[in-house]
Enzyme design. Structure first.
Site, PDB file in Angstrom:
ATOM      1  CD  GLU B  49      -3.005  -0.136   2.440  1.00  0.00           C
ATOM      2  OE1 GLU B  49      -3.687  -1.133   2.691  1.00  0.00           O
ATOM      3  OE2 GLU B  49      -2.855   0.805   3.224  1.00  0.00           O
ATOM      4  CG  ASP B  60      -3.722   8.547   7.899  1.00  0.00           C
ATOM      5  OD1 ASP B  60      -3.665   7.312   8.081  1.00  0.00           O
ATOM      6  OD2 ASP B  60      -3.895   9.070   6.781  1.00  0.00           O
TER       7      ASP B  60
END
Lengths: 404, 263
Positions: B49, B60
């Site tokens: 990824e 995040d």
């Protein structure tokens, strides 16, 4: 009021779009929350259990309706159209922000939420949220950029006095947009018990429409007050714009009044042709941030650029999606004013009217001056005085080189 | 068909769970990321990824936020990220690469043009954190036209009424976010995750990878027993920052081994 299907005031559509702006650009974790909020708002907004306390507290706690005031000496000074102020700076906590906080916190209670979070830049929305949360005894946490915590220490202390917990946000660059990111991260982490009180007409649907509805009391009152006082509508309604909640609240009830020009004033900082401004419509382009598609300050790679303004309430790199729409279709005009112009107006208004304006509406006043000449003596201008300037005396003194 | 489906088919026939490793493009520079990608594949990563840096990564936690800022400070862009995929493909044609990022850089590039460029660079799929099914039509159609996978996120708040819509246009695999929270915040209870994986797998008829908060080989092994793949991001990003490529790859090897040998 029923509106024609294509009327300016009929937006957003079912997907939360104002034309091509708005929407629900959030992480999947928040989607169920956003949909639940939309449902709850639709269910309660006209119910007595919402409208009765909202009206009672708007009157007794906030102090509504706010007066309409003829700014006689500024009218004389600018030498043109008659200038009227909608005095939302006389609200409890000193700005229009609390109109929205009251609505959202009442809704949070009806939804059974037990914890309130908010983001704040200069601290006005944080103080207003903390104030209403205190009134109802709901725990409140406010996210504020570390840089702003330092600059706006009196507001930090106010929030603490009101029982709120203030988080100094150091992630990203520690500014208002980072505070909003951090509030969204908190909400992702606590989706069940927490209500996020967004402070402006931005964010995922239904926030832009909901915040506008709560703020549109400004325009509704002002419209009726103008008709009552002078028997006609103004030729122009003017307000400053950061995210755009006071402007949207003023504009919305006038959207179908074709004779009324709607003029938003963005913060041009050191000038829209420099990198240091916060004028998303005049110096940005469409993009996606904080749950909505709208005009943003960004670079070619789609990275968000920091806004700059002497007014901490205006230095957000985006703008509410309904403004983006009204800009594109031409129903509202968007101008801008620099730091220097705002400072000049801050002083002129204080001296001539005995009203110390916040730096935010001081931006609007700079364009009111031009417009007064443009419209001439027969013209009438309505400006929203959306906040008082007590919070700004330190930064203004600093900018003017005065030691306190 | 992308490299994702054969990869998950192979894992299934081997009776193993996969290991999906995350690295932020350009953290702290392009050459380091390229060394990481190559090294991760050698260390046993079944899927890479590749994070696309963004100034405002709302979903995040601190490790990936900081990585994004380091990457942006180093001048990384979406174009630069695609260039990294192209360079990776010069030596590795088999390991699937999934781009993970936020909507605005893709929007600024143009969703359709981005999908085309991603395909040409050799990417296999895209995860866009802030495009829920209600908003991803343009990206979805762009990727579909290029034969690339759109990988959607399912979360603990995705209820049964919503799940079919979330998995409907997903291909390759479904990314299950193990906890309500940001990346790196701590994985949910294994038993709960197990039930959720079954629910998602049944609805999607696709492999399910689980991430957000897996940090140690022990937790990776636990998740690998119940999911089709385990995703590790923040821990690798932190290891890279603290102890360089060698340290990060050493951790990645232990995570890969743990995932592969868990069953």
């Amino acid at each position: 009021m029923t509106t024609a299907p294509n009327a300016f005031s009929s937006y957003p559509d079912a997907r939360g779009m104002f034309g091509e702006y708005g929407g629900r650009f959030v992480a999947e974790t928040l989607m169920p929350n956003i949909l639940a909020l939309e449902k709850a708002y639709a269910a309660y907004r006209d119910k007595p259990e919402f409208t009765e306390p909202f009206e009672e507290l708007s009157r007794d706690f906030i102090g509504r309706p706010s007066p309409l005031y003829f700014a006689e000496r500024l009218t004389e000074e600018f030498g043109g159209a008659k200038i009227w102020f909608k005095r939302d700076e006389l609200n409890h906590t000193g700005a229009h922000k609390i109109n929205n906080c009251l609505g959202q916190v009442l809704l949070a209670r009806l939804m059974g939420k037990t914890r309130i979070i908010a983001e704040t830049g200069a601290g006005q929305h944080g103080v207003a949220t903390a104030t209403v949360a205190a009134r109802f005894g709901i725990p409140c946490e406010v996210f504020m950029g570390a840089h702003d915590v330092e600059r706006q220490s009196p507001n930090v202390f106010r929030m603490k006095l009101l029982g709120a917990k203030v988080h100094a946000v150091t992630s990203g660059r520690g500014t208002l947009k980072d505070a909003m990111n951090e509030a969204l991260r908190d909400w992702v982490t606590n989706p069940d018990d927490t209500f996020y009180v967004i402070g402006t007409v931005a964010g995922p649907h239904p926030y832009p429409a909901m915040v506008r509805d709560f703020q549109s009391v400004i325009g509704r009152e002002a419209r009726a007050q103008m008709l009552g006082r002078i028997g006609r509508l103004p030729d122009a309604a003017v307000a400053c714009i950061g995210g755009g909640s006071n402007a949207m609240g003023l504009f919305h009830p006038f959207l179908e009044d074709e004779s009324v020009r709607l003029i938003g004033v963005e913060a041009a900082g050191k000038g829209v042709d420099t990198p240091d401004h916060a004028a998303s419509l005049n110096g940005g382009k469409p993009g996606i941030l904080h749950g909505n598609k709208t005009y943003l300050l960004q670079d070619d790679d789609g990275q968000i650029v920091e806004g700059h303004s002497i007014s901490a309430g205006l230095d957000y790199p985006g703008i509410g999606p309904e403004h983006a729409f009204l800009h594109d279709v031409g129903r509202a005009e968007y101008r801008h004013a620099t730091d220097a112009e705002a400072l000049e107006m801050f002083q002129i208004c204080s001296k001539l009217e005995g009203i110390i304006p916040a730096l935010e509406p001081a931006h609007a006043l700079a364009r009111v001056r031009d417009l007064a000449k443009e419209l001439g003596k027969d013209g009438v201008i309505l400006m929203n005085m959306c906040g008082r300037g007590d919070k700004d005396v330190f930064s203004v003194a600093k900018a003017l080189g005065v030691e306190l | 068909m992308t490299r994702l489906t054969p990869t998950f088919d192979r894992l299934k026939s081997d009776g193993k769970a996969g290991f999906v490793a995350y690295v932020m493009a350009g953290d702290p520079d392009a050459d380091t990321t390229l060394a990481m990608m190559t090294g991760l594949a050698e260390a046993g990563a079944d899927v890479i990824e590749l994070g696309v840096p963004f100034t405002d990564p709302m979903a995040d936690g601190p490790p990936i936020q900081r990585a994004a800022l380091r990457a942006l400070d180093g001048g990384m862009t979406l174009r630069g990220t695609l260039d990294l995929v192209r360079r990776f493909r010069e030596t590795d044609t088999g390991t699937p690469v999934v781009l993970m990022g936020y909507a605005n850089p893709f929007y600024a590039y143009g969703f359709g043009a981005f999908a085309e460029a991603a395909s040409q660079a050799g990417a296999d799929g895209v995860i866009c954190v802030d495009l829920p099914p209600e908003e991803d039509t343009e990206l979805r159609e762009g990727l579909k036209a290029q034969g690339l996978s759109l990988i959607r996120l399912a979360t603990p708040t995705t209820d049964d009424a919503r799940l079919p819509r979330v998995v409907e246009d997903t291909s390759g695999f479904v990314y299950y976010v193990s906890t309500t929270g940001v990346t790196g915040s701590g994985v949910g209870e294994t038993a709960v995750v197990s039930g959720a994986v079954d629910r998602v797998r049944k609805a999607a008829n696709l492999p399910v990878a689980v991430g957000f908060g897996v940090k140690t080989p022990e937790r990776a092994a636990e998740i690998a027993r119940v999911a089709d793949a385990v995703v590790v991001g923040s821990a690798i990003v932190d290891a890279l920052n603290a102890s360089g490529v060698d340290g990060a790859l050493k951790l990645a090897k232990t995570l890969a081994d743990a995932a592969h040998s868990a069953r």
